[in-house]
Scaffold this active site. Structure first.
Site, short mmCIF file in Angstrom:
data_model
loop_
_atom_site.label_atom_id
_atom_site.label_comp_id
_atom_site.label_asym_id
_atom_site.label_seq_id
_atom_site.Cartn_x
_atom_site.Cartn_y
_atom_site.Cartn_z
N GLY B 125 1.37 -1.32 0.06
CA GLY B 125 0.23 -0.04 -0.06
C GLY B 125 0.90 1.29 0.09
N TYR B 126 1.42 1.69 -1.28
CA TYR B 126 1.98 2.42 -1.45
C TYR B 126 1.40 3.93 -2.16
CZ TYR B 126 6.36 0.56 0.13
OH TYR B 126 6.85 -0.78 0.67
N GLU B 242 12.71 -4.33 -5.81
CA GLU B 242 11.14 -4.44 -6.82
C GLU B 242 11.94 -4.36 -8.38
OE1 GLU B 242 7.17 -2.91 -7.76
OE2 GLU B 242 8.48 -1.08 -6.14
C1 LIG Z 1 0.40 -2.56 -12.88
C2 LIG Z 1 0.89 -1.65 -11.91
C3 LIG Z 1 0.68 -2.45 -10.50
C4 LIG Z 1 0.86 -1.35 -9.84
N1 LIG Z 1 1.04 -2.20 -8.47
C5 LIG Z 1 0.90 -1.15 -7.31
C6 LIG Z 1 0.82 -2.42 -6.09
O1 LIG Z 1 0.40 -2.72 -5.67
N2 LIG Z 1 1.09 -0.80 -5.23
C7 LIG Z 1 1.94 0.66 -4.63
O2 LIG Z 1 1.30 0.82 -3.89
N3 LIG Z 1 0.95 0.83 -6.70
C8 LIG Z 1 1.06 -0.14 -6.90
N4 LIG Z 1 0.85 0.40 -8.42
C9 LIG Z 1 1.65 1.75 -8.69
C10 LIG Z 1 2.47 2.60 -9.58
O3 LIG Z 1 3.93 2.87 -8.88
C11 LIG Z 1 2.04 3.61 -10.23
O4 LIG Z 1 1.36 4.28 -11.37
C12 LIG Z 1 3.93 4.81 -10.49
O5 LIG Z 1 4.88 4.75 -9.61
C13 LIG Z 1 3.51 5.99 -10.88
O6 LIG Z 1 2.31 6.98 -10.74
P1 LIG Z 1 1.37 7.56 -11.27
O7 LIG Z 1 0.31 6.32 -12.02
O8 LIG Z 1 0.59 8.70 -9.97
O9 LIG Z 1 1.29 8.29 -12.73
P2 LIG Z 1 2.05 9.72 -12.54
O10 LIG Z 1 2.82 10.27 -11.20
O11 LIG Z 1 1.18 10.55 -12.88
O12 LIG Z 1 2.95 9.99 -14.03
C14 LIG Z 1 2.16 10.38 -14.91
C15 LIG Z 1 3.32 10.51 -16.32
O13 LIG Z 1 3.42 11.83 -15.64
C16 LIG Z 1 4.83 11.44 -15.78
N5 LIG Z 1 6.26 12.08 -14.46
C17 LIG Z 1 5.63 11.93 -13.07
N6 LIG Z 1 6.50 12.80 -12.21
C18 LIG Z 1 7.36 13.14 -14.05
C19 LIG Z 1 8.65 14.01 -13.17
N7 LIG Z 1 9.45 14.28 -12.04
N8 LIG Z 1 8.97 13.65 -14.02
C20 LIG Z 1 9.67 12.94 -15.27
N9 LIG Z 1 7.73 12.73 -15.40
C21 LIG Z 1 7.20 12.38 -14.59
C22 LIG Z 1 5.07 9.83 -15.88
O14 LIG Z 1 6.39 8.98 -15.42
C23 LIG Z 1 4.33 9.56 -16.01
O15 LIG Z 1 4.56 9.45 -17.23
C24 LIG Z 1 0.91 -0.07 -9.70
C25 LIG Z 1 0.72 0.46 -11.30
C26 LIG Z 1 0.86 -0.25 -11.67
C27 LIG Z 1 0.51 -0.10 -12.68
#
Ligand SMILES: Cc1cc2nc3c(=O)[nH]c(=O)nc-3n(C[C@H](O)[C@H](O)[C@H](O)COP(=O)(O)OP(=O)(O)OC[C@H]3O[C@@H](n4cnc5c(N)ncnc54)[C@H](O)[C@@H]3O)c2cc1C
Lengths: 355, 397
Positions: B125-126, B242
């Site tokens: 849960g992150y 991871e």
């Molecule tokens: C299949 C899958 C399984 C997952 N499982 C888990 C889980 O079990 N537990 C959990 O906690 N999370 C989980 N996640 C979440 C995952 O860690 C996040 O989706 C990921 O870190 C991106 O965050 P976001 O979706 O909010 O995208 P955002 O952070 O909103 O990003 C959207 C876009 O903006 C870009 N962006 C954002 N910040 C920057 C920056 N500083 N510089 C350049 N570009 C940037 C990103 O690269 C992306 O293209 C999962 C995700 C997926 C897809």
């Protein structure tokens, strides 16, 4: 288990790196490229380090080392875009002559820097344009384009059956005409034959393939170094150049260009090591690895030198900064001994994937 | 350069082969992790030291001393015969290593054993709606009330939350401290009152991840790993774990062999895709890149054993290159099949159980999950190449 360079190899590489930095700065490269100098002084300096004989048997005065050792030198030569006949005289020719057990006299003279051996293999790989030669009763007629090293004393030439002949540069009926290309740090020539005496060195296609593989790994290593230098220059330049009151390295678009270059390039280092190691120790993988490695490095080298040029803006496009030497070095390495498409096909053939 | 592991390890390899020959038939198929068969297999693996090899006996492991080469040989031999290397999941691959490093003695005793045996399933849960790439800005909060933490907030993208017994969760406990220093790492049961799980269907059509809502969830005070405010450090240890493991080159290689098989099948007219030079070139291009990553992997292994190479950059690029490469590989398989590559679900013509279609979408998810490609590039350029960090912008509110 150890997959990496030995202490000796790292020492050798660092020594050559320091030497090239000091003795072959870009000014000298430029002088050779512009025809104000030849690469002969560079080659004689490299001879003092024993590099022409790196792969030649110790009984003939060489260092008796392997393709991996030669590759880490090639990498440094690529890094410094150093003009030299290393690929042909120190890698390909010794491979051919030692495997075929021929002409020890020439090998000894390569070691001392007296003799350079160029190659013209494209009839066996893919004929350039309409060039080609025929051989009857030991005499060659025809022509070959893009022989590597216009300054060579001998040429190894191969026909479409991968039979290799040695030609003396001073033979009657041989004309060697330098060909101008985009790449000025290594030279090309057209060879015209009219009843030229050919000394048959090998009719074993396996020897040709091994020499080809050695050359491919050498070119891949040269590209690794050239691309690494282009990336290093991009990062340095980006960290200094300011626009909009900040260094351009702080723009994410620029950072991501550099990160993408690094991400593609870094695994190439291990790939070149592995291909060089496979050449001597894993023969069943050698052709597949050499072909893939040269093809892959060609793609990455092209991407990195192009992207590095973009990071430099207009400066990258100028002659003044000289970044184009690295771009062209990779351009030459990409075509020499087979384009990426041709080599990927060869890799597929090596795995029985081609009908 | 020496790619052999030496005689001692060749003996070890024979032992592993012997085990596989004797017991291999008991191995479950990949992907059926909850079954009785999978649990029994896991127990057998632990008893023989092929899973939880270096985890101390006291905590339910095999108690072997850490040996990178032995682990490598086990992985190689199992994958050659396509035998399951045991249970995976976020509990085993991420939480256990962290507990071993930073957990209390009581936590190790309580959680490690049941987790590695597959009796206790975990979710991570992150991420939150407002905290994705910028994870440290998370706002789910926990406050002390008597002997409990009381948690309120929301998580999102929580994989397997609907199956999990427990969650390891990042929460804000020190709201007045800078954002990285205000987070704590808590462990709690998923059946605790106040937790609501809503499935989120992803592009594969499955609901692999979820939204998880916390309303006054009470968690005993001692269910924290590390100290209050150290959660970010703990979490980062897991993220490192991871990233490297998301796209192993050996798996890419065996998928590539699968694509070659697909390309060698004859159609009605007796033609094979592999005979088409355009497709063959695409295949070879990807093979070349996989080989580069395999060599890189070998270098990383050697660096771990011999500790004489700087491979920081070489390991930093693995997640970025590996996931993107894998997605391209799976996409090639779809193109090889053409319209058949569209088949999905219970389509009677589907090939390989639809795994190509599934993975081609799944790997798009992995390009994003575990730190997006763009975040990877920030890390590579800043920490690998020494370029300036992204500017920090203060919150508006
Ligand atoms: C299949 C899958 C399984 C997952 N499982 C888990 C889980 O079990 N537990 C959990 O906690 N999370 C989980 N996640 C979440 C995952 O860690 C996040 O989706 C990921 O870190 C991106 O965050 P976001 O979706 O909010 O995208 P955002 O952070 O909103 O990003 C959207 C876009 O903006 C870009 N962006 C954002 N910040 C920057 C920056 N500083 N510089 C350049 N570009 C940037 C990103 O690269 C992306 O293209 C999962 C995700 C997926 C897809």
């Amino acid at each position: 288990m150890e997959f990496g360079l030995s202490n000796d190899q790292s020492l050798l590489q660092n020594q050559v790196a320091r030497f090239l930095k000091e003795k072959v700065p870009l000014d000298l490269v430029r002088a050779v490229a512009e025809g104000r100098q030849t690469d002969r002084i560079i080659w004689s300096e490299l001879t003092e380090l024993g590099l022409p004989g790196i792969m030649i048997d110790e009984s003939l005065g060489g260092l008796g080392l392997g393709l991996l050792d030669a590759s880490i030198i090639a990498e440094r030569l690529g890094y410094g875009v150093t003009p030299s006949p290393f690929l042909t005289s120190a890698i390909i020719a010794p491979t051919v002559l030692q495997l075929s057990k021929q002409r020890e006299d020439i090998l000894s003279k390569i070691v001392t820097g007296e003799t350079r051996v160029g190659i013209a293999f494209n009839q066996a790989i893919r004929p350039a344009h309409e060039s080609g030669f025929e051989i009857k009763n030991g005499k060659l007629d025809g022509s070959l384009l893009f022989a590597i090293d216009s300054d060579a004393d001998y040429y190894l030439v191969a026909d479409s059956d991968k039979t290799i002949y040695l030609i003396d540069r001073n033979s009657a009926g041989l004309e060697s005409i330098p060909l101008s290309t985009v790449e000025k740090t290594r030279s090309s020539a057209e060879l015209k034959f009219s009843q030229v005496e050919g000394d048959k060195i090998s009719d074993d296609p396996d020897i040709f393939d091994k020499a080809w593989n050695a050359g491919l790994v050498g070119l891949a290593a040269d590209n690794l170094g050239a691309a690494q230098c282009a990336l290093d220059q991009a990062v340095n330049y980006a960290n200094q150049r300011e626009q909009f009151n900040r260094v351009i390295a702080s723009f994410q678009a620029v950072k991501h260009m550099c990160a993408e270059m690094a991400a593609q390039l870094e695994p190439c280092r291990a790939m070149v090591w592995y291909a060089a190691h496979a050449f001597s120790d894993i023969p069943e993988e050698s052709t597949m690895m050499a072909s893939h490695t040269k093809a892959h490095l060609s793609e990455v080298g092209q991407f990195v030198t192009r992207t590095s040029t973009e990071v430099h803006g207009g400066m990258g496009f100028t002659d003044l900064v000289g970044l184009h030497y690295w771009f062209k070095r990779c351009g030459f390495n990409r075509q020499a001994l087979g384009s990426p498409e041709l080599l990927r096909d060869r890799a597929a053939i090596a795995q029985d994937l081609v009908p | 350069m020496d790619l052999s592991f030496g005689p001692r390890y060749e003996d070890f390899r024979s032992e592993v082969r012997q085990f596989i020959q004797e017991h291999g038939s008991k191995s479950p198929q990949a992907g059926n992790s909850g079954s009785k068969k999978a649990m029994a297999w896991q127990t057998l693996l632990i008893e023989n030291g092929y899973a939880a090899r270096t985890i101390p006996k006291d905590y339910g492991g095999y108690g072997g001393s850490p040996d990178i080469i032995e682990s490598r040989i086990i992985a190689e031999e199992f994958s050659k015969k396509q035998i399951s290397t045991g249970l995976g999941g976020q509990g085993i691959s991420m939480l256990v290593p962290v507990l071993l490093e930073m957990g209390s003695e009581a936590q190790k005793k309580q959680f490690v054993g049941p987790t590695i045996r597959g009796e206790m399933l975990w979710c991570q849960g992150y991420s939150e709606p407002g905290a994705g790439s910028d994870l440290a800005s998370l706002s789910t909060k926990a406050v002390i009330d008597g002997d409990d933490w009381v948690i309120n907030g929301q998580k999102i993208w929580t994989s397997t939350a609907h199956l999990a017994d427990w969650i390891f969760c990042l929460v804000r406990t020190e709201p007045t401290k800078p954002k990285h220093q205000g987070i704590s790492f808590l462990l709690f049961k998923m059946n605790t009152p106040g937790i609501e799980i809503r499935p989120l269907v992803d592009m594969t059509g499955d609901a692999n991840f979820n939204e998880v809502f916390f309303t006054d969830v009470r968690v005993p005070k001692d269910q924290i790993v590390g100290e209050r405010g150290q959660g970010w450090m703990v979490a980062n240890a897991i993220l490192g774990h991871e990233r490297g493991s998301l796209a192993p080159p050996d798996a890419a290689q065996s998928r590539l062999n699968g694509v070659i098989k697909l390309m060698e099948e004859k159609n009605f007219a007796g033609e094979k895709v592999i005979d088409n030079p355009v497709f063959r070139d695409r295949l070879m291009k990807i093979q070349g890149r996989i080989l580069a990553m395999k060599c890189n992997d070998l270098r990383l292994l050697s660096a771990k054993i011999n500790k004489n190479q700087d491979t920081q950059l070489a390991s930093m690029i693995v997640k970025l290159q590996g996931t993107e490469l894998r997605h391209e590989l799976e996409s090639l398989a779809i193109d090889v099949m053409g319209e058949l590559g569209l088949a999905y679900g219970d389509n009677p013509y589907i090939k390989g159980g639809g795994s190509w279609q599934y993975q081609y979408m799944y790997y798009l998810g992995l390009i994003i999950g575990g730190g997006t490609s763009q975040i990877q590039k920030n890390i590579i350029s800043e920490r690998g190449l020494g370029m300036p960090r992204e500017p920090k912008i203060e919150r508006k509110d």
